[in-house]
Scaffold this motif. Structure first.
Motif, mmCIF file in Angstrom:
data_model
loop_
_atom_site.group_PDB
_atom_site.id
_atom_site.type_symbol
_atom_site.label_atom_id
_atom_site.label_comp_id
_atom_site.label_asym_id
_atom_site.label_seq_id
_atom_site.Cartn_x
_atom_site.Cartn_y
_atom_site.Cartn_z
ATOM 1 N N HIS A 215 5.889 9.355 -5.357
ATOM 2 C CA HIS A 215 4.553 9.776 -4.911
ATOM 3 C C HIS A 215 4.408 9.570 -3.404
ATOM 4 O O HIS A 215 3.869 10.424 -2.699
ATOM 5 C CB HIS A 215 3.456 8.996 -5.647
ATOM 6 C CG HIS A 215 3.162 9.502 -7.020
ATOM 7 N ND1 HIS A 215 2.508 10.702 -7.255
ATOM 8 C CD2 HIS A 215 3.421 8.971 -8.233
ATOM 9 C CE1 HIS A 215 2.385 10.880 -8.561
ATOM 10 N NE2 HIS A 215 2.932 9.843 -9.178
ATOM 11 N N GLU A 216 4.896 8.440 -2.910
ATOM 12 C CA GLU A 216 4.825 8.172 -1.473
ATOM 13 C C GLU A 216 5.593 9.236 -0.690
ATOM 14 O O GLU A 216 5.109 9.733 0.341
ATOM 15 C CB GLU A 216 5.398 6.784 -1.170
ATOM 16 C CG GLU A 216 4.545 5.656 -1.714
ATOM 17 C CD GLU A 216 5.228 4.307 -1.599
ATOM 18 O OE1 GLU A 216 6.246 4.177 -0.886
ATOM 19 O OE2 GLU A 216 4.733 3.363 -2.239
ATOM 20 N N GLN A 217 6.767 9.603 -1.167
ATOM 21 C CA GLN A 217 7.564 10.620 -0.492
ATOM 22 C C GLN A 217 6.846 11.966 -0.492
ATOM 23 O O GLN A 217 6.854 12.687 0.518
ATOM 24 C CB GLN A 217 8.940 10.738 -1.152
ATOM 25 C CG GLN A 217 9.807 9.516 -0.936
ATOM 26 C CD GLN A 217 11.049 9.481 -1.805
ATOM 27 O OE1 GLN A 217 11.150 10.162 -2.826
ATOM 28 N NE2 GLN A 217 12.012 8.655 -1.414
ATOM 29 N N MET A 218 6.226 12.319 -1.604
ATOM 30 C CA MET A 218 5.495 13.580 -1.711
ATOM 31 C C MET A 218 4.327 13.594 -0.716
ATOM 32 O O MET A 218 4.105 14.590 -0.023
ATOM 33 C CB MET A 218 4.995 13.773 -3.146
ATOM 34 C CG MET A 218 4.350 15.102 -3.434
ATOM 35 S SD MET A 218 5.466 16.531 -3.396
ATOM 36 C CE MET A 218 6.445 16.268 -4.854
ATOM 37 N N VAL B 223 0.514 12.595 4.938
ATOM 38 C CA VAL B 223 -0.485 11.607 4.550
ATOM 39 C C VAL B 223 0.142 10.217 4.552
ATOM 40 O O VAL B 223 1.238 10.013 4.023
ATOM 41 C CB VAL B 223 -1.054 11.939 3.143
ATOM 42 C CG1 VAL B 223 -2.007 10.865 2.665
ATOM 43 C CG2 VAL B 223 -1.740 13.293 3.168
ATOM 44 N N SER B 224 -0.571 9.257 5.123
ATOM 45 C CA SER B 224 -0.121 7.870 5.142
ATOM 46 C C SER B 224 -0.385 7.221 3.793
ATOM 47 O O SER B 224 -1.368 7.526 3.122
ATOM 48 C CB SER B 224 -0.871 7.074 6.222
ATOM 49 O OG SER B 224 -0.606 7.612 7.491
ATOM 50 N N MET C 157 -6.274 9.773 6.784
ATOM 51 C CA MET C 157 -6.420 9.444 5.374
ATOM 52 C C MET C 157 -5.273 8.524 4.966
ATOM 53 O O MET C 157 -4.130 8.741 5.330
ATOM 54 C CB MET C 157 -6.394 10.725 4.531
ATOM 55 C CG MET C 157 -6.437 10.460 3.044
ATOM 56 S SD MET C 157 -6.208 11.894 1.957
ATOM 57 C CE MET C 157 -7.251 13.117 2.681
ATOM 58 N N ILE C 158 -5.616 7.503 4.185
ATOM 59 C CA ILE C 158 -4.615 6.594 3.643
ATOM 60 C C ILE C 158 -4.778 6.568 2.129
ATOM 61 O O ILE C 158 -5.862 6.317 1.615
ATOM 62 C CB ILE C 158 -4.766 5.172 4.215
ATOM 63 C CG1 ILE C 158 -4.555 5.191 5.725
ATOM 64 C CG2 ILE C 158 -3.785 4.223 3.534
ATOM 65 C CD1 ILE C 158 -4.795 3.860 6.393
ATOM 66 N N VAL C 159 -3.681 6.834 1.414
ATOM 67 C CA VAL C 159 -3.685 6.814 -0.044
ATOM 68 C C VAL C 159 -2.958 5.558 -0.506
ATOM 69 O O VAL C 159 -1.800 5.329 -0.140
ATOM 70 C CB VAL C 159 -3.019 8.072 -0.638
ATOM 71 C CG1 VAL C 159 -2.952 7.986 -2.157
ATOM 72 C CG2 VAL C 159 -3.772 9.331 -0.208
#
Length: 188
Positions: free
Chosen positions: A15-18, A24-25, A1-3
């Protein structure tokens, strides 16, 4: 999964760190070229909604992102992200993506001095810490919108189909439960 995380301005790094803590990538969406590969989900972070909305339009990203959401791409909007997604703003004539059927009040708790931290129940999770920074809240919702959290009789989190909006900043701190709930929504 990529967000995909909108990385034009605001609290996108948190958000990226979380998400990385959850394995999650992520991909930062900074320019139109970054939209060539559609992510599995999208986060619109807190920050300054007018700046983010203007940059989305100026950079030619607005229509693609709006179309993705209209087609069902899961999205979480926090603070400014909530404002971008709202169908209507009660105290501002600007209209942005307008994909979430709710009326939102910008800076509902006042300016920076009105920022605060509290704990309140979040549906399906339990009590969570909520960081409100120049936060909006939801004044009204349309049928089909599920209320996820309220603080002082104001709706501060809600879900509509595959869209989740929050007045507060769940990316601040160590609690990953709201991001986990979002990711569960993505995989359903």
């Amino acid at each position: 999964m990529i967000v995909g995380v909108l990385a034009l301005q605001g609290a996108f790094i948190e958000h990226e760190q979380m998400l990385r803590k959850l394995g999650v990538s992520t991909v930062e969406l900074r320019q139109k070229a970054d939209l060539q590969n559609k992510p599995d989900a999208l986060i619109l972070p807190g920050g300054e909604s007018t700046t983010q909305g203007k940059l989305l339009k100026d950079l030619g990203m607005f229509e693609t992102i709006r179309q993705w959401i209209m087609e069902g791409l899961p999205v979480m909007g926090t603070c400014a992200g909530m404002i971008l997604l709202a169908k209507k703003l009660s105290n501002d004539n600007k209209q942005w993506l307008q994909t979430f059927p709710a009326t939102v009040r910008r800076n509902a708790y006042g300016r920076q001095l009105g920022s605060f931290i509290t704990r309140a129940p979040f549906k399906g999770i339990g009590e969570v810490t909520m960081n409100f920074i120049r936060a909006p809240y939801i004044e009204s919702i349309s049928p089909g919108v599920e209320v996820l959290a309220e603080v002082n009789h104001h709706i501060v989190a809600a879900r509509y189909k595959k869209q989740m909006i929050l007045s507060f900043h769940p990316e601040i701190g160590e609690d990953t439960r709201i991001h986990k709930q979002f990711l569960q929504m993505v995989t359903k």
